[in-house]
Design an enzyme around this catalytic site. Structure first.
Site, PDB file in Angstrom:
ATOM      1  CD  GLU A  24      -2.865  -1.121   2.356  1.00  8.66           C
ATOM      2  OE1 GLU A  24      -4.068  -0.812   2.225  1.00  8.66           O
ATOM      3  OE2 GLU A  24      -2.359  -1.446   3.443  1.00  8.66           O
ATOM      4  CE1 TYR A  56     -16.742  26.993  -1.052  1.00  8.09           C
ATOM      5  CE2 TYR A  56     -18.119  27.693   0.773  1.00  8.09           C
ATOM      6  CZ  TYR A  56     -17.807  27.713  -0.568  1.00  8.09           C
ATOM      7  OH  TYR A  56     -18.568  28.465  -1.426  1.00  8.09           O
ATOM      8  CB  ILE A  75      -8.571   4.941   6.884  1.00  9.26           C
ATOM      9  CG1 ILE A  75      -9.557   3.838   7.240  1.00  9.26           C
ATOM     10  CG2 ILE A  75      -7.735   4.570   5.674  1.00  9.26           C
ATOM     11  CD1 ILE A  75     -10.565   3.527   6.129  1.00  9.26           C
ATOM     12  CD  GLU A  76      -9.733   2.505  11.626  1.00  8.27           C
ATOM     13  OE1 GLU A  76      -8.785   2.657  10.814  1.00  8.27           O
ATOM     14  OE2 GLU A  76     -10.188   1.397  11.929  1.00  8.27           O
ATOM     15  CE  LYS A 102      -6.423   1.134   2.354  1.00  9.69           C
ATOM     16  NZ  LYS A 102      -5.665   0.757   3.568  1.00  9.69           N
TER      17      LYS A 102
END
Length: 122
Positions: A24, A56, A75-76, A102
């Site tokens: 990855e 934004y 990813i947390e 993901k």
């Protein structure tokens, strides 16, 4: 009670190298981020003043810089880092809910994506 409003950034896309496996990091992949920001209005809405609100465009840049800055295994952890950075940059944010998707998760099966959502309160 203070007025609040919500800013949502949907499907912010980035190519990055997050994940547990060496492949990855080597290959990289797409990640998608949604940000739902609950913002204290203050006087910005009444005065139509960009300086008193969450720009934004800058929020997108904060997300991008966080996603691209360093590799994370989870990813947390990435979602929490994004939420904290946004809250640090913009004191008006009361709650940041961040979802990271993901699509090419290394899962032995067929799925559209894996998604994790984190909420951070300022």
């Amino acid at each position: 009670m203070t007025d609040v409003y919500t800013i949502t950034l949907k499907n912010c896309a980035f190519f990055a190298r997050h994940g547990v496996y060496a492949e990855e990091e080597f290959l990289g992949q797409r990640f998608f981020v949604d940000a739902e920001l609950e913002v204290a209005a203050g006087s910005a809405l009444e005065n139509d003043d960009i300086d008193g609100t969450v720009d934004y465009g800058i929020a997108f840049k904060v997300i991008e810089e966080t996603v691209m800055s360093s590799r994370r295994f989870l990813i947390e952890a990435l979602a929490l880092a994004i939420a904290k950075e946004l809250c640090q940059r913009f004191g008006q944010i009361r709650r940041a809910k961040i979802a990271v998707r993901k699509p090419s998760a290394p899962v032995p099966g067929i799925l559209d994506y894996v998604q994790v959502s984190v909420e951070h309160f300022n």
